[in-house]
Design a protein around this motif. Structure first.
Motif, PDB file in Angstrom:
ATOM      1  N   ARG A 184       0.794  -1.162  -0.075  1.00  0.00           N
ATOM      2  CA  ARG A 184      -0.058  -0.062  -0.034  1.00  0.00           C
ATOM      3  C   ARG A 184       1.015   1.212  -0.129  1.00  0.00           C
ATOM      4  NH1 ARG A 184      -3.364   2.639   4.936  1.00  0.00           N
ATOM      5  NH2 ARG A 184      -3.544   4.578   4.023  1.00  0.00           N
ATOM      6  N   THR A 185       1.976   1.121   0.702  1.00  0.00           N
ATOM      7  CA  THR A 185       2.729   2.425   0.950  1.00  0.00           C
ATOM      8  C   THR A 185       3.725   2.485  -0.033  1.00  0.00           C
ATOM      9  OG1 THR A 185       4.059   1.013   2.750  1.00  0.00           O
ATOM     10  CG2 THR A 185       2.240   2.776   3.372  1.00  0.00           C
ATOM     11  N   GLY A 186       4.126   1.451  -0.961  1.00  0.00           N
ATOM     12  CA  GLY A 186       5.136   1.657  -2.011  1.00  0.00           C
ATOM     13  C   GLY A 186       6.208   1.966  -1.500  1.00  0.00           C
ATOM     14  N   ALA A 187       6.668   3.134  -2.070  1.00  0.00           N
ATOM     15  CA  ALA A 187       8.111   3.727  -2.020  1.00  0.00           C
ATOM     16  C   ALA A 187       8.199   4.758  -0.683  1.00  0.00           C
ATOM     17  CB  ALA A 187       8.704   4.547  -3.091  1.00  0.00           C
ATOM     18  N   CYS A 188       6.987   5.088  -0.065  1.00  0.00           N
ATOM     19  CA  CYS A 188       6.654   5.743   1.011  1.00  0.00           C
ATOM     20  C   CYS A 188       6.954   5.074   2.386  1.00  0.00           C
ATOM     21  CB  CYS A 188       5.636   6.323   1.254  1.00  0.00           C
ATOM     22  SG  CYS A 188       5.024   7.268  -0.344  1.00  0.00           S
ATOM     23  N   ASP A 189       8.398   5.201   2.926  1.00  0.00           N
ATOM     24  CA  ASP A 189       8.810   4.721   4.210  1.00  0.00           C
ATOM     25  C   ASP A 189       8.168   5.503   5.516  1.00  0.00           C
ATOM     26  OD1 ASP A 189      10.144   3.402   6.299  1.00  0.00           O
ATOM     27  OD2 ASP A 189      12.088   4.097   5.832  1.00  0.00           O
ATOM     28  N   PRO A 190       7.432   4.992   6.271  1.00  0.00           N
ATOM     29  CA  PRO A 190       6.645   5.621   7.438  1.00  0.00           C
ATOM     30  C   PRO A 190       7.821   6.330   8.228  1.00  0.00           C
ATOM     31  CG  PRO A 190       5.678   3.552   7.104  1.00  0.00           C
ATOM     32  CD  PRO A 190       6.777   3.594   6.118  1.00  0.00           C
ATOM     33  N   GLN A 191       8.814   5.856   8.446  1.00  0.00           N
ATOM     34  CA  GLN A 191       9.741   6.576   9.290  1.00  0.00           C
ATOM     35  C   GLN A 191      10.386   7.824   8.774  1.00  0.00           C
ATOM     36  OE1 GLN A 191      13.382   3.879  10.295  1.00  0.00           O
ATOM     37  NE2 GLN A 191      14.185   5.251  11.387  1.00  0.00           N
ATOM     38  N   ALA A 192      10.426   7.839   7.068  1.00  0.00           N
ATOM     39  CA  ALA A 192      11.058   8.994   6.748  1.00  0.00           C
ATOM     40  C   ALA A 192       9.834  10.047   6.676  1.00  0.00           C
ATOM     41  CB  ALA A 192      11.441   8.594   5.183  1.00  0.00           C
ATOM     42  N   LEU A 193       8.725   9.433   6.608  1.00  0.00           N
ATOM     43  CA  LEU A 193       7.441  10.366   6.492  1.00  0.00           C
ATOM     44  C   LEU A 193       7.259  11.202   7.922  1.00  0.00           C
ATOM     45  CD1 LEU A 193       4.879   8.414   4.962  1.00  0.00           C
ATOM     46  CD2 LEU A 193       6.186  10.174   3.819  1.00  0.00           C
ATOM     47  N   MET A 194       7.927  10.494   9.104  1.00  0.00           N
ATOM     48  CA  MET A 194       7.902  10.887  10.181  1.00  0.00           C
ATOM     49  C   MET A 194       8.564  12.316  10.845  1.00  0.00           C
ATOM     50  SD  MET A 194       6.357   7.604  12.582  1.00  0.00           S
ATOM     51  CE  MET A 194       5.214   6.691  11.842  1.00  0.00           C
ATOM     52  N   LYS A 195       9.656  12.265  10.042  1.00  0.00           N
ATOM     53  CA  LYS A 195      10.622  13.396  10.248  1.00  0.00           C
ATOM     54  C   LYS A 195      10.010  14.740  10.203  1.00  0.00           C
ATOM     55  CE  LYS A 195      14.606  10.592   8.694  1.00  0.00           C
ATOM     56  NZ  LYS A 195      15.519  10.395   7.863  1.00  0.00           N
ATOM     57  N   PRO A 196      10.725  15.697  11.120  1.00  0.00           N
ATOM     58  CA  PRO A 196      10.221  17.142  10.911  1.00  0.00           C
ATOM     59  C   PRO A 196       9.566  17.751   9.545  1.00  0.00           C
ATOM     60  CG  PRO A 196      11.934  16.903  12.517  1.00  0.00           C
ATOM     61  CD  PRO A 196      11.887  15.610  11.619  1.00  0.00           C
ATOM     62  N   SER A 197      10.826  17.323   8.547  1.00  0.00           N
ATOM     63  CA  SER A 197      10.272  17.681   7.217  1.00  0.00           C
ATOM     64  C   SER A 197      10.257  16.260   6.345  1.00  0.00           C
ATOM     65  CB  SER A 197      11.614  18.702   6.503  1.00  0.00           C
ATOM     66  OG  SER A 197      12.801  17.901   6.820  1.00  0.00           O
ATOM     67  N   PRO A 198       9.137  15.983   5.978  1.00  0.00           N
ATOM     68  CA  PRO A 198       8.930  14.569   5.722  1.00  0.00           C
ATOM     69  C   PRO A 198       9.812  14.526   4.323  1.00  0.00           C
ATOM     70  CG  PRO A 198       6.715  15.548   6.085  1.00  0.00           C
ATOM     71  CD  PRO A 198       7.659  16.576   6.176  1.00  0.00           C
ATOM     72  N   GLU A 199      10.246  13.065   4.151  1.00  0.00           N
ATOM     73  CA  GLU A 199      11.242  12.757   3.067  1.00  0.00           C
ATOM     74  C   GLU A 199      10.435  11.854   1.906  1.00  0.00           C
ATOM     75  OE1 GLU A 199      14.821  11.021   4.348  1.00  0.00           O
ATOM     76  OE2 GLU A 199      15.510  12.561   5.485  1.00  0.00           O
ATOM     77  N   VAL A 200       9.894  12.519   0.831  1.00  0.00           N
ATOM     78  CA  VAL A 200       9.367  11.708   0.036  1.00  0.00           C
ATOM     79  C   VAL A 200      10.336  11.377  -1.131  1.00  0.00           C
ATOM     80  CG1 VAL A 200       7.067  11.606  -1.617  1.00  0.00           C
ATOM     81  CG2 VAL A 200       7.245  12.970   0.558  1.00  0.00           C
ATOM     82  N   THR A 201      10.014  10.177  -1.633  1.00  0.00           N
ATOM     83  CA  THR A 201      10.993   9.481  -2.436  1.00  0.00           C
ATOM     84  C   THR A 201      10.825  10.058  -3.997  1.00  0.00           C
ATOM     85  OG1 THR A 201      10.827   7.680  -1.452  1.00  0.00           O
ATOM     86  CG2 THR A 201      11.849   7.225  -3.464  1.00  0.00           C
ATOM     87  N   ALA A 202      11.696  10.354  -4.649  1.00  0.00           N
ATOM     88  CA  ALA A 202      11.746  11.099  -6.027  1.00  0.00           C
ATOM     89  C   ALA A 202      11.272  10.176  -6.890  1.00  0.00           C
ATOM     90  CB  ALA A 202      13.270  11.589  -6.481  1.00  0.00           C
ATOM     91  N   PRO A 203      10.318  10.396  -7.974  1.00  0.00           N
ATOM     92  CA  PRO A 203       9.858   9.561  -8.991  1.00  0.00           C
ATOM     93  C   PRO A 203      10.413   8.631  -9.447  1.00  0.00           C
ATOM     94  CG  PRO A 203       8.883  11.715  -9.387  1.00  0.00           C
ATOM     95  CD  PRO A 203      10.032  11.669  -8.081  1.00  0.00           C
ATOM     96  N   GLU A 204      11.859   8.673  -9.915  1.00  0.00           N
ATOM     97  CA  GLU A 204      12.839   8.032 -10.590  1.00  0.00           C
ATOM     98  C   GLU A 204      13.298   6.949  -9.626  1.00  0.00           C
ATOM     99  OE1 GLU A 204      15.013  11.941  -9.565  1.00  0.00           O
ATOM    100  OE2 GLU A 204      13.152  11.360 -10.335  1.00  0.00           O
ATOM    101  N   LYS A 205      13.167   7.263  -8.438  1.00  0.00           N
ATOM    102  CA  LYS A 205      13.820   6.053  -7.527  1.00  0.00           C
ATOM    103  C   LYS A 205      12.563   5.213  -6.884  1.00  0.00           C
ATOM    104  CE  LYS A 205      17.712   9.083  -5.948  1.00  0.00           C
ATOM    105  NZ  LYS A 205      18.176   9.940  -4.921  1.00  0.00           N
ATOM    106  N   ARG A 206      11.493   5.582  -7.324  1.00  0.00           N
ATOM    107  CA  ARG A 206      10.394   4.812  -6.756  1.00  0.00           C
ATOM    108  C   ARG A 206      10.252   3.360  -6.695  1.00  0.00           C
ATOM    109  NH1 ARG A 206       5.695   8.625  -8.649  1.00  0.00           N
ATOM    110  NH2 ARG A 206       5.518  10.369  -7.119  1.00  0.00           N
ATOM    111  N   LEU A 207      10.764   2.809  -7.870  1.00  0.00           N
ATOM    112  CA  LEU A 207      10.576   1.629  -8.285  1.00  0.00           C
ATOM    113  C   LEU A 207      11.757   0.696  -7.670  1.00  0.00           C
ATOM    114  CD1 LEU A 207       9.616  -0.455 -10.366  1.00  0.00           C
ATOM    115  CD2 LEU A 207      11.386  -0.225 -11.891  1.00  0.00           C
TER     116      LEU A 207
END
Length: 508
Positions: A324-347
């Motif tokens: 469901r979360t794909g390339a989105c790591d909950p731990q990275a999303l919880m940081k003060p500035s959420p880290e979202v994976t760039a489209p080219e690195k998603r796969l």
């Protein structure tokens, strides 16, 4: 007893029998003191041992076990662990889980399981009640990165909500009948919605506009939608969607061309649930009491899983959360500035996350199915058509089944007002959670697998703690039955919706 010693006892301020009883008690304590050590061996879920067997005091606290294990594993970073002896979790010290009959000569195995490094805190209050829908809210869910929220309703609309300001964002019109199901694509770029007239629409959450044509083909209403896992896509972009209908068909769509690629027909009655596995298999559950396994690449039916005595209502894969979360790591999303994976690195990132979760699960995708026959079956469908376990205990039909994000626990919700927890590897019963005073419709896990939220016919939500197996928060507020709940992947919010037409957002 001699006169002198008798007098000594009485001078001590205690009668003779009392003094003897105290001596007996001291002896018992001493024998327990002698038995206060146990020979223990730390072992991982996969059977690897950590260091040699060591003698541990039974009074050793849980956090000390943690320190000893970190030394044995030569770890610098202190990963939190949970410890189990004979399938009982060590909550305080070893005394609580060791039987008096345990032999001193035998080596006791302490099973250790790594826990999430991050921690999600329980939601405690409703921060917004969002009116807008004119009929019951039938589905509400967060996007894979937790930055968008969508809901589908009996008023024929899909709505997107701004989660930062907690206000309406877009109202999407196009369906001609109740919107029964919605599903986010794992890349977070699209939302699919299916309605009672058999149509499927694809929406862009950034604009609220429909993309492509409506997908038509189902002869009756749409019962389930699910997207192809992100790591199986060509370029990290979700384009293929599977849908199931009351007409008994499963269809695979190309959402870019708005065309139907395959129609999978074999079920004799309505298909109720659909899952697209990380191995490229499609699982469909039906009111014909069977679960069919299909190869998504060419639409070939691999096998039929039989065993349920009534309609199969719901399916869950142990890898559901990572898919469901794909390339989105909950731990990275919880940081003060959420880290979202760039489209080219998603796969590549989605594939890495999937493999990590599959390794925790022992390298096997497991499927749980819940039914109107009050039971849940646990399967390893890629290997065998026979179930691993038939899980009984519910007194009414099973509405929802969900694996925890770390794949270790299965939670099942039922009309018998209870939620039951089962071992995600073996299907063995763990605990029952009681507190709701009416049927439980839906459940959702927090990203760290430590909390569970449930929505019920009794108009409340409840948050449950997995270490105590007890209620953490009671969340009243809805005026009627709660049909749908979801916990955002970044752990910040819970959304709920139901018969009172209101969407509620809960925060800590």
């Amino acid at each position: 007893m001699e006169e002198g010693s008798k007098r000594d006892c009485e001078e001590d301020g205690h009668s003779v029998p009392e003094k003897i009883m105290r001596m007996d008690a001291t002896d018992t304590v001493e024998s327990n003191e002698n038995r206060a050590n146990v020979l223990a061996q730390f072992q991982s879920e996969s059977g690897d041992t950590a260091g040699p067997p060591i003698e541990l005091p039974l009074t050793l606290a849980r956090d000390k076990l943690q320190q000893i294990l970190n030394v044995l594993l030569k770890q610098e970073d202190h990963t939190p662990y949970s410890f189990y002896v004979n399938e009982k979790e060590v909550t305080t010290d070893l005394n609580g889980v060791v039987n008096s009959s345990t032999s001193e000569e035998k080596v006791m195995t302490i099973l250790y399981q790594p826990q999430a490094v991050f921690r999600v805190r329980a939601v405690t209050r409703c921060t917004s009640s969002l009116p807008g829908h004119a009929e019951a809210v039938l589905s509400a869910s967060f996007s894979p990165d937790g930055q968008h929220l969508a809901s589908g309703s009996g008023d024929t609309t899909v709505r997107f909500w701004d989660i930062n300001t907690e206000t309406p964002h877009f109202t999407c019109k196009g369906h001609r009948h109740w919107v029964l199901v919605t599903a986010w694509s794992p890349d977070g770029e699209r939302l699919a919605s299916g309605c009672k007239s058999g149509q499927i629409f694809i929406w862009d959450p950034k604009t609220g506009k429909q993309t492509g044509r409506a997908l038509t083909g189902h002869k009756q209403w749409v019962t389930a939608l699910c997207w192809e896992p992100l790591h199986l896509t060509n370029n990290g972009e979700s384009t293929r969607l599977a849908s199931a209908g009351k007409d008994g068909d499963v269809r695979i769509w190309n959402t870019i061309l708005s065309s139907c690629e395959k129609v999978l027909t074999n079920h004799l009655q309505s298909v109720t649930a659909l899952r697209w596995s990380g191995e490229g298999l499609l699982y469909s559950a039906s009111q014909d009491r069977t679960i069919k396994v299909w190869r998504a690449s060419d639409g070939v039916m691999c096998r039929t899983l039989q065993g349920h005595g009534h309609w199969v209502n719901t399916l869950a894969l142990n890898t559901d959360y990572v898919l469901r979360t794909g390339a989105c790591d909950p731990q990275a999303l919880m940081k003060p500035s959420p880290e979202v994976t760039a489209p080219e690195k998603r796969l590549s990132y989605a594939e890495k996350r999937y493999k990590e979760v599959l390794a925790v699960a022992g390298g096997v995708e497991r499927l749980a199915s819940g039914s109107d026959d009050f039971t849940i079956f646990l399967w390893e469908p890629a290997k065998d058509r026979k179930p691993i376990e038939r899980m009984t205990g519910h007194q009414q039909l099973v509405n929802d089944v969900k694996f925890s994000p770390n794949t270790r626990i299965i939670a099942s919700a039922s009309f018998d007002k209870s939620i039951r927890l089962w071992n995600g590897f073996t299907g063995k019963f763990i605990a029952v959670l009681r507190g709701h005073v009416n049927g439980v419709y839906q459940i959702a896990w927090s990203a760290d697998s430590r909390l569970l939220v449930s929505g019920s016919k009794d108009s409340t939500l409840k948050v449950w703690n997995m270490s105590t197996k007890k209620i953490e928060m009671d969340l009243p507020g809805h005026a009627d039955e709660v049909f749908t709940v979801d916990w955002s992947p970044d752990g910040q919010r819970v959304v709920s919706g139901g018969k009172d037409k209101i969407l509620k957002i809960w925060r800590r």
